[in-house]
Design a protein around this motif. Structure first.
Motif, short mmCIF file in Angstrom:
data_model
loop_
_atom_site.label_atom_id
_atom_site.label_comp_id
_atom_site.label_asym_id
_atom_site.label_seq_id
_atom_site.Cartn_x
_atom_site.Cartn_y
_atom_site.Cartn_z
N SER B 112 -5.22 11.72 9.75
CA SER B 112 -6.40 11.12 9.10
C SER B 112 -6.04 10.38 7.81
N ILE B 113 -4.93 10.76 7.19
CA ILE B 113 -4.57 10.18 5.89
C ILE B 113 -4.39 8.67 5.95
N PHE B 114 -3.99 8.15 7.12
CA PHE B 114 -3.69 6.72 7.21
C PHE B 114 -4.94 5.86 7.35
N ASN B 115 -6.09 6.51 7.28
CA ASN B 115 -7.35 5.76 7.31
C ASN B 115 -7.89 5.48 5.91
N TYR B 116 -7.05 5.72 4.90
CA TYR B 116 -7.45 5.36 3.54
C TYR B 116 -6.77 4.06 3.14
N PRO B 117 -7.43 3.24 2.31
CA PRO B 117 -6.86 1.93 1.95
C PRO B 117 -5.79 2.04 0.87
N THR B 118 -4.90 1.06 0.84
CA THR B 118 -3.88 0.99 -0.21
C THR B 118 -4.23 -0.21 -1.10
N VAL B 119 -4.93 0.07 -2.20
CA VAL B 119 -5.50 -1.02 -2.98
C VAL B 119 -4.64 -1.50 -4.15
N THR B 120 -3.70 -0.67 -4.62
CA THR B 120 -2.82 -1.14 -5.69
C THR B 120 -1.37 -0.78 -5.37
N TRP B 121 -0.45 -1.35 -6.14
CA TRP B 121 0.97 -1.04 -5.94
C TRP B 121 1.23 0.45 -6.15
N ALA B 122 0.48 1.07 -7.07
CA ALA B 122 0.70 2.49 -7.35
C ALA B 122 0.47 3.34 -6.10
N ASP B 123 -0.31 2.83 -5.17
CA ASP B 123 -0.53 3.58 -3.93
C ASP B 123 0.77 3.77 -3.16
N MET B 124 1.72 2.85 -3.30
CA MET B 124 3.02 3.02 -2.65
C MET B 124 3.75 4.22 -3.26
N GLY B 125 3.58 4.39 -4.57
CA GLY B 125 4.17 5.55 -5.23
C GLY B 125 3.50 6.84 -4.77
N ALA B 126 2.16 6.83 -4.78
CA ALA B 126 1.41 8.04 -4.43
C ALA B 126 1.66 8.44 -2.98
N ILE B 127 1.75 7.46 -2.09
CA ILE B 127 1.98 7.79 -0.67
C ILE B 127 3.36 8.43 -0.48
N GLY B 128 4.39 7.80 -1.03
CA GLY B 128 5.73 8.38 -0.88
C GLY B 128 5.78 9.78 -1.46
N TRP B 129 5.27 9.92 -2.66
CA TRP B 129 5.34 11.20 -3.36
C TRP B 129 4.49 12.27 -2.65
N LEU B 130 3.21 11.96 -2.39
CA LEU B 130 2.30 12.98 -1.89
C LEU B 130 2.25 13.05 -0.37
N VAL B 131 2.06 11.90 0.28
CA VAL B 131 1.87 11.91 1.74
C VAL B 131 3.18 12.27 2.45
#
Ligand SMILES: [Fe+2]
Ligand SMILES: [Fe+2]
Lengths: 95, 318
Positions: B112-131
């Motif tokens: 389900s996590i991949f149904n959230y949008p990636t709206v800023t560059w920081a989302d690349m950080g948060a995804i790698g770190w958390l997801v």
């Protein structure tokens, strides 16, 4: 209109010279050349190999685990195939 | 086979797994074992494939060459993970085409996590770190699962995941130590990804249906709640270290349990997303199905070319 699906290939990789090729997994490709290229990308992105074999899965004949008894059990009672079966005097070293 | 014989085989089968023996594709297995594995492994493969989309969104806009090569390599790894897992699933007698069809028709689920949008560059950080961090916690125990091809695929996957998490955390470190705007961007990404990452580890034990059987077959070695606690305990100090705040007012160190207590998870949101009503479900499927359909002529052309080459070789051999 989809024509035919790409066949399945089994991938074997030699991780370095001196070692045998080992089964790594499988993939789909239209022909052998593409199978090699895809195998490079899928299974050796971090220098896992120095040589790749691909073979179409349909060409592999596998033994059936249900016949494991008749295939492999005959080897179990042939202890005389192992060095420990033979009695030697203690004085004999290095044999 | 009589019912009696099947019962016997099933008992022997369960004993083999209990003895930590691996099950290989051609071995006899209960139909339920086969079906459960097809479902779980293909869902896992689908998640890797759909998981490329939110990050693929930022490859062309990565802020530096260093970030771009790292993100590109990570997304390429996720494609690889999907492929290891699809081919492992196919050993159970299901075709790649059937698996794609299940994904594209919406019959099969993905994380389900991949149904959230990636709206800023920081989302690349948060995804790698958390997801990816949560994914590692899920996947490490699967390296010793009972089905051989799944276990072997997971060993490869786990080896590759740790760079994913590190590159994400590095992005967060840089932003957290940057300008106030950059730090705010990192905090905003953490705020949006924290709860979905906790949900990603699955429903609470009380709500989780397959657990007991899955434990026996070593498809699961720890419960969802245990994994979630492990994830929280490991991640909170990492947030503290870079001066970011976990968006949970109830988060508190529990001296007695030597673990963090945390606030209620919004499970309604989780089930909404699972049922297809997340912010990006439609967009993800549209991108995935579109890529598959637009690629059809390429697949057909490659096949036609291969056949032509084959014919030519056969003619020359005569
Ligand atoms: Fe992955
Ligand atoms: Fe990953």
């Amino acid at each position: 209109m989809a024509t035919k699906n790409w066949p399945l290939w089994e991938v074997f990789v030699r991780s370095k010279n001196g070692l045998e090729h080992r089964h790594f997994g499988s993939l789909h490709a239209a022909d052998a050349e593409m199978a090699l290229e895809n195998a490079r990308d899928v299974y050796t992105r971090r220098n896992e190999g120095v040589s790749i074999w691909v073979v179409e899965s349909k060409h592999i004949t596998a033994s059936n685990p249900e016949h494991n008894g008749e295939l492999f059990e005959p080897a179990q009672d042939k202890v005389y195939r192992h060095p420990t079966f033979y009695d030697l005097p203690d004085e004999v070293k290095h044999m | 086979m009589s019912e009696e014989q099947i019962k016997n085989l099933e008992a022997q089968f369960e004993e083999r797994i209990a003895r930590d023996e691996k099950i290989e594709p051609k071995d006899w297995m209960p139909e339920k074992y086969r079906q459960t594995h097809i479902r779980q492994m293909s869902q896992h493969a689908h998640s890797e494939i759909v998981g490329m989309l939110p990050e693929g969104n930022w490859i062309t806009r990565a802020p530096s060459l260093r970030r771009k090569v790292a993100l590109l390599a990570k997304v390429q790894d996720e494609a690889g993970h999907g492929l290891y897992l699809y081919s492992a699933t196919e050993t159970l007698g299901v075709s790649r085409d059937e698996l794609y069809e299940q994904l594209h028709s919406g019959k099969a689920k993905y994380s389900s996590i991949f149904n959230y949008p990636t709206v800023t560059w920081a989302d690349m950080g948060a995804i790698g770190w958390l997801v990816d961090g949560a994914a590692i916690i899920n996947q490490v125990p699967l390296c010793s699962t009972s089905f051989g091809p799944y276990a072997r695929a997971m060993v490869r996957v786990c080896k590759e995941e740790s760079f994913h998490q590190r590159q994400g955390y590095e992005i967060m470190i840089k932003l957290a130590n940057g300008t106030p705007e950059q730090k705010a961007m990192a905090q905003d990404a953490l705020n949006r990804w924290w709860w979905p990452s906790l949900m990603m580890l699955g429903p609470t034990d009380a709500e989780s249906i397959h657990t007991e059987q899955s434990m026996k077959w070593k498809l699961k070695r720890k419960s969802n709640d245990e994994l979630r606690q492990q994830f929280i305990d490991q991640t909170v100090p990492q947030a503290d270290l870079i001066g970011l705040t976990i968006p949970d007012p109830d988060l508190k160190w529990n001296e007695e349990r030597q673990s963090y207590d945390f606030g209620d998870i919004n499970w309604d949101e989780f089930w909404q997303v699972v049922k297809g009503h997340g912010p990006c479900n439609k967009e993800r499927m549209k991108a995935r199905v579109g890529a598959w359909e637009r690629g059809e002529w390429v697949r057909d052309a490659a096949m036609a070319y291969a056949e032509k080459q084959q014919e030519r070789r056969e003619k020359q051999a005569v």
